[in-house]
Design a protein around this motif. Structure first.
Motif, short mmCIF file in Angstrom:
data_model
loop_
_atom_site.label_atom_id
_atom_site.label_comp_id
_atom_site.label_asym_id
_atom_site.label_seq_id
_atom_site.Cartn_x
_atom_site.Cartn_y
_atom_site.Cartn_z
N ALA A 185 0.88 -0.99 -0.38
CA ALA A 185 -0.44 -0.10 -0.20
C ALA A 185 1.00 1.30 -0.14
O ALA A 185 1.01 2.54 -0.84
N ALA A 186 1.93 1.45 1.00
CA ALA A 186 2.64 2.53 0.96
C ALA A 186 3.70 2.78 -0.71
O ALA A 186 3.82 4.20 -0.74
N TYR A 187 4.29 1.43 -1.11
CA TYR A 187 4.58 1.89 -2.77
C TYR A 187 4.00 2.02 -3.44
O TYR A 187 4.09 3.51 -4.40
N GLU A 188 1.94 1.34 -3.61
CA GLU A 188 1.61 2.33 -4.28
C GLU A 188 1.10 3.51 -4.38
O GLU A 188 0.86 4.29 -4.93
N ALA A 189 0.95 3.93 -3.01
CA ALA A 189 0.89 5.31 -2.93
C ALA A 189 2.19 6.18 -2.76
O ALA A 189 1.09 7.01 -3.31
N ALA A 190 3.19 5.61 -3.30
CA ALA A 190 4.06 6.69 -2.87
C ALA A 190 4.72 6.67 -4.75
O ALA A 190 4.98 7.90 -5.11
N GLY A 191 3.78 6.12 -5.02
CA GLY A 191 3.87 5.64 -6.76
C GLY A 191 3.25 6.43 -7.22
O GLY A 191 3.83 6.44 -9.21
N MET A 231 11.77 -0.07 -1.99
CA MET A 231 11.43 0.35 -0.79
C MET A 231 12.25 1.22 0.65
O MET A 231 12.75 -0.44 0.43
N ASP A 232 12.57 2.31 0.82
CA ASP A 232 13.11 2.18 1.49
C ASP A 232 14.49 2.51 1.52
O ASP A 232 15.63 1.78 2.43
N ASN A 233 15.43 1.68 0.23
CA ASN A 233 16.73 1.88 -0.55
C ASN A 233 16.61 0.23 -0.25
O ASN A 233 17.91 -0.35 0.47
N CYS A 234 15.75 -0.31 0.04
CA CYS A 234 16.46 -1.35 -0.12
C CYS A 234 15.34 -2.58 -0.74
O CYS A 234 14.12 -2.36 -0.77
N GLN A 235 15.55 -3.84 -1.19
CA GLN A 235 14.86 -4.06 -1.88
C GLN A 235 13.78 -5.43 -1.46
O GLN A 235 14.41 -5.87 -0.92
N THR A 236 12.51 -5.16 -1.29
CA THR A 236 11.32 -6.21 -0.38
C THR A 236 10.19 -7.37 -1.68
O THR A 236 9.60 -6.05 -2.58
N CYS A 237 10.30 -8.32 -1.49
CA CYS A 237 9.50 -8.33 -2.47
C CYS A 237 7.70 -7.97 -2.07
O CYS A 237 7.87 -8.85 -0.81
N LEU A 238 7.44 -8.34 -2.80
CA LEU A 238 5.07 -7.91 -2.29
C LEU A 238 4.64 -9.25 -2.08
O LEU A 238 3.77 -9.32 -2.03
#
Length: 246
Positions: A185-191, A231-238
């Motif tokens: 949700a945070a990634y989609e909101a920021a992008g 996300m937050d300068n770190c690769q994260t799998c959704l």
């Protein structure tokens, strides 16, 4: 007791009791029996019954013009008891595409022979999923990367083994699910910057887009799904929650 001597006497010696003890030949030991190998049967001999239960999976690959249909039949051991268990017994692969008929037939015969041998056969799925096509792989529905058609057949076998209880997939705990949902949700909101109406429409369609991930996502090394975002300068799998930052 008189003893008759038929030969000429050429000499004699007096035999003393101690001489008898020294001269007495040792009793030969009984020959040891040759060692025999103990045959240990690793599995019971199971004959194919008249009918088997199984499942058929459809594989539609861009590498093949026609779909592959993979049928895995199981034998039921200890039927009707608390130890009842289904085990893969044979596999068949059918397709209209005859270009790869030779290796498909060879693969099904070898896999069926391994299944019938018994023991732990779950390793087959991992071995097949690690086969790479030198021409390159492809992405299937949901953004999951398949390095080859053999790897997808292996994924089908793994899914079947999960369905019958031979492989247990560790379930994601509720905290991890919640964390992934928050990060997505945070990634989609920021992008994206959408209006309130567009946001409401997206919420209504959310249930149908459960398998989609943000555009530009990279492939995750852990689950082979295009769901890795920065996300937050770190690769994260959704999809699986894997993070390169730990």
């Amino acid at each position: 007791m008189a003893i008759k001597i038929n030969k000429k006497i050429t000499g004699y010696n007096v035999v003393k009791p101690e001489d008898k003890a020294v001269a007495a030949p040792a009793t030969p030991a009984a020959p040891k029996a040759a060692p025999t190998a103990e045959v240990i049967q690793m599995h019971e001999s199971v004959q194919r019954p008249e009918s088997l239960v199984g499942s058929t999976f459809k594989i539609k690959s861009p590498l093949f013009e026609h779909a592959l249909y993979v049928t895995i039949n199981d034998i039921v051991l200890n039927a009707g008891t608390k130890y009842e268990q289904r085990r893969p017994f044979e596999i068949f692969i059918n397709s209209k595409n005859m270009d790869h008929f030779q290796w498909i037939v060879a693969l099904t015969r070898i896999l069926s022979a391994v299944f019938r041998k018994g023991g732990d056969v779950t390793f087959i799925a991992e071995e097949m999923k690690a086969v790479f096509d030198p021409r390159g792989g492809y992405f299937k529905a949901g953004g999951v990367y398949m390095p080859s058609i053999v790897a997808e057949i292996g994924a089908v076998i793994e899914q079947h083994m999960k369905n019958i209880g031979l492989i247990h997939d560790p379930e994601m705990d509720e905290a991890t699910r919640k964390l992934i949902a928050e990060k997505r949700a945070a990634y989609e909101a920021a992008g994206t910057k959408k209006s309130a109406d567009a946001g409401a429409a997206a919420g209504e369609a959310g249930a149908g887009e459960a398998l989609t991930f943000p555009a530009g996502s990279m492939m995750c090394d852990k689950c082979n799904t295009k769901a890795l975002v920065l996300m937050d300068n770190c690769q994260t799998c959704l999809n699986c929650g894997y993070s390169k930052c730990g």
